[in-house]
Design a protein around this motif. Sequence first.
Motif, PDB file in Angstrom:
ATOM      1  N   SER A  13       3.901  12.795 -27.234  1.00  0.00           N
ATOM      2  CA  SER A  13       4.661  11.626 -27.688  1.00  0.00           C
ATOM      3  C   SER A  13       5.268  11.830 -29.079  1.00  0.00           C
ATOM      4  O   SER A  13       6.189  11.117 -29.466  1.00  0.00           O
ATOM      5  CB  SER A  13       3.767  10.385 -27.697  1.00  0.00           C
ATOM      6  N   GLU A  14       4.740  12.793 -29.808  1.00  0.00           N
ATOM      7  CA  GLU A  14       5.267  13.118 -31.133  1.00  0.00           C
ATOM      8  C   GLU A  14       5.043  14.603 -31.382  1.00  0.00           C
ATOM      9  O   GLU A  14       4.313  15.265 -30.644  1.00  0.00           O
ATOM     10  CB  GLU A  14       4.580  12.277 -32.205  1.00  0.00           C
ATOM     11  N   ALA A  15       5.644  15.126 -32.423  1.00  0.00           N
ATOM     12  CA  ALA A  15       5.466  16.540 -32.755  1.00  0.00           C
ATOM     13  C   ALA A  15       3.990  16.806 -33.069  1.00  0.00           C
ATOM     14  O   ALA A  15       3.335  15.984 -33.718  1.00  0.00           O
ATOM     15  CB  ALA A  15       6.338  16.927 -33.940  1.00  0.00           C
ATOM     16  N   VAL A  16       3.479  17.940 -32.571  1.00  0.00           N
ATOM     17  CA  VAL A  16       2.071  18.283 -32.786  1.00  0.00           C
ATOM     18  C   VAL A  16       1.950  19.718 -33.291  1.00  0.00           C
ATOM     19  O   VAL A  16       2.870  20.526 -33.167  1.00  0.00           O
ATOM     20  CB  VAL A  16       1.236  18.119 -31.492  1.00  0.00           C
ATOM     21  N   THR A  17       0.778  20.010 -33.850  1.00  0.00           N
ATOM     22  CA  THR A  17       0.450  21.369 -34.273  1.00  0.00           C
ATOM     23  C   THR A  17      -0.863  21.760 -33.610  1.00  0.00           C
ATOM     24  O   THR A  17      -1.638  20.899 -33.178  1.00  0.00           O
ATOM     25  CB  THR A  17       0.298  21.468 -35.804  1.00  0.00           C
ATOM     26  N   GLY A  18      -1.106  23.063 -33.541  1.00  0.00           N
ATOM     27  CA  GLY A  18      -2.382  23.552 -33.026  1.00  0.00           C
ATOM     28  C   GLY A  18      -2.466  23.688 -31.523  1.00  0.00           C
ATOM     29  O   GLY A  18      -3.487  24.135 -31.010  1.00  0.00           O
ATOM     30  N   PHE A  19      -1.431  23.311 -30.811  1.00  0.00           N
ATOM     31  CA  PHE A  19      -1.482  23.415 -29.346  1.00  0.00           C
ATOM     32  C   PHE A  19      -1.284  24.869 -28.930  1.00  0.00           C
ATOM     33  O   PHE A  19      -0.316  25.515 -29.320  1.00  0.00           O
ATOM     34  CB  PHE A  19      -0.419  22.526 -28.698  1.00  0.00           C
ATOM     35  N   ASP A  20      -2.262  25.392 -28.151  1.00  0.00           N
ATOM     36  CA  ASP A  20      -2.142  26.747 -27.618  1.00  0.00           C
ATOM     37  C   ASP A  20      -2.882  26.833 -26.277  1.00  0.00           C
ATOM     38  O   ASP A  20      -3.439  25.835 -25.808  1.00  0.00           O
ATOM     39  CB  ASP A  20      -2.636  27.798 -28.620  1.00  0.00           C
ATOM     40  N   ALA A  21      -2.905  28.015 -25.703  1.00  0.00           N
ATOM     41  CA  ALA A  21      -3.481  28.215 -24.367  1.00  0.00           C
ATOM     42  C   ALA A  21      -4.949  27.808 -24.296  1.00  0.00           C
ATOM     43  O   ALA A  21      -5.426  27.394 -23.231  1.00  0.00           O
ATOM     44  CB  ALA A  21      -3.306  29.663 -23.943  1.00  0.00           C
ATOM     45  N   SER A  22      -5.678  27.892 -25.403  1.00  0.00           N
ATOM     46  CA  SER A  22      -7.099  27.522 -25.368  1.00  0.00           C
ATOM     47  C   SER A  22      -7.301  26.018 -25.142  1.00  0.00           C
ATOM     48  O   SER A  22      -8.394  25.591 -24.772  1.00  0.00           O
ATOM     49  CB  SER A  22      -7.798  27.960 -26.661  1.00  0.00           C
ATOM     50  N   ASP A  23      -6.259  25.218 -25.342  1.00  0.00           N
ATOM     51  CA  ASP A  23      -6.345  23.772 -25.120  1.00  0.00           C
ATOM     52  C   ASP A  23      -6.087  23.391 -23.659  1.00  0.00           C
ATOM     53  O   ASP A  23      -6.353  22.260 -23.257  1.00  0.00           O
ATOM     54  CB  ASP A  23      -5.329  23.038 -26.001  1.00  0.00           C
ATOM     55  N   VAL A  24      -5.555  24.319 -22.873  1.00  0.00           N
ATOM     56  CA  VAL A  24      -5.218  24.046 -21.479  1.00  0.00           C
ATOM     57  C   VAL A  24      -6.451  24.289 -20.609  1.00  0.00           C
ATOM     58  O   VAL A  24      -7.087  25.341 -20.686  1.00  0.00           O
ATOM     59  CB  VAL A  24      -4.040  24.926 -21.008  1.00  0.00           C
ATOM     60  N   VAL A  25      -6.771  23.302 -19.772  1.00  0.00           N
ATOM     61  CA  VAL A  25      -7.941  23.374 -18.893  1.00  0.00           C
ATOM     62  C   VAL A  25      -7.450  23.599 -17.460  1.00  0.00           C
ATOM     63  O   VAL A  25      -6.746  22.760 -16.890  1.00  0.00           O
ATOM     64  CB  VAL A  25      -8.770  22.071 -18.973  1.00  0.00           C
ATOM     65  N   LEU A  26      -7.853  24.752 -16.886  1.00  0.00           N
ATOM     66  CA  LEU A  26      -7.404  25.109 -15.536  1.00  0.00           C
ATOM     67  C   LEU A  26      -8.532  25.083 -14.513  1.00  0.00           C
ATOM     68  O   LEU A  26      -8.376  25.605 -13.409  1.00  0.00           O
ATOM     69  CB  LEU A  26      -6.764  26.501 -15.559  1.00  0.00           C
ATOM     70  N   SER A  27      -9.662  24.459 -14.837  1.00  0.00           N
ATOM     71  CA  SER A  27     -10.813  24.467 -13.930  1.00  0.00           C
ATOM     72  C   SER A  27     -10.530  23.765 -12.599  1.00  0.00           C
ATOM     73  O   SER A  27     -11.191  24.050 -11.606  1.00  0.00           O
ATOM     74  CB  SER A  27     -12.036  23.859 -14.604  1.00  0.00           C
ATOM     75  N   GLU A  28      -9.563  22.891 -12.540  1.00  0.00           N
ATOM     76  CA  GLU A  28      -9.184  22.213 -11.289  1.00  0.00           C
ATOM     77  C   GLU A  28      -7.773  22.594 -10.859  1.00  0.00           C
ATOM     78  O   GLU A  28      -7.119  21.857 -10.131  1.00  0.00           O
ATOM     79  CB  GLU A  28      -9.257  20.698 -11.478  1.00  0.00           C
ATOM     80  N   ALA A  29      -7.279  23.742 -11.293  1.00  0.00           N
ATOM     81  CA  ALA A  29      -5.866  24.074 -11.107  1.00  0.00           C
ATOM     82  C   ALA A  29      -5.558  24.980  -9.925  1.00  0.00           C
ATOM     83  O   ALA A  29      -4.432  25.024  -9.465  1.00  0.00           O
ATOM     84  CB  ALA A  29      -5.318  24.707 -12.380  1.00  0.00           C
ATOM     85  N   SER A  30      -6.497  25.770  -9.432  1.00  0.00           N
ATOM     86  CA  SER A  30      -6.251  26.735  -8.352  1.00  0.00           C
ATOM     87  C   SER A  30      -5.099  27.676  -8.686  1.00  0.00           C
ATOM     88  O   SER A  30      -4.216  27.916  -7.871  1.00  0.00           O
ATOM     89  CB  SER A  30      -5.965  26.027  -7.024  1.00  0.00           C
TER      90      SER A  30
END
Length: 178
Positions: free
Chosen positions: A17-34
């Motif tokens: 919703s606004e500009a952010v910092t610190g977002f990277d691949a470690s923040d993405v959760v793929l445990s339910e992603a297949s």
Amino acid sequence: DTRLSAGESTTVTFAFSEAVTGFDASDVVLSEASGTLGPLAAGSDGKTWTATFTPTANANAASNRISVNLAGVADAAGNAGVGNASSAQYSVHTAGPTASITVADDALTTGETTSVSFTFNEPVTGLDASDVVLSDANGTLGPITPNAARTVWTAIFTPTAHVSDATNSIGLNLAGVR
């Protein structure tokens, strides 16, 4: 693309919703992603990132989601995010369609025709005359037409005159059918 099949991939967009910092691949959760997610590419606005998602081979799952752990993400004022954000459900279907073939009349005589139905376990596209195997059929098949749901396709079979063979069969090559 919310309905993925074997060999496909799709672009995933992470929009804040606004500009952010610190977002990277470690923040993405793929445990339910297949599946797996390629490298993140940041947009110039600081609010969007994209990556390519590829489903796991031989995974069949009707519901999946990609999530973001917001604790590692902060706004311009340094406020850390709270909780998780999740994508809408999507499906991964990596097995191809299956079909059954039904011949309405299996005891034809010269001059007769019969309807042939190709029934699929899911809606399909790409079926045409080149997919039908008539090498053991002793006859010809008319145009193939689908029902509205594209799960049942029908055609008229005309046997070759003066051929008597109890082992006739009609086959289907599913390689071109999606």
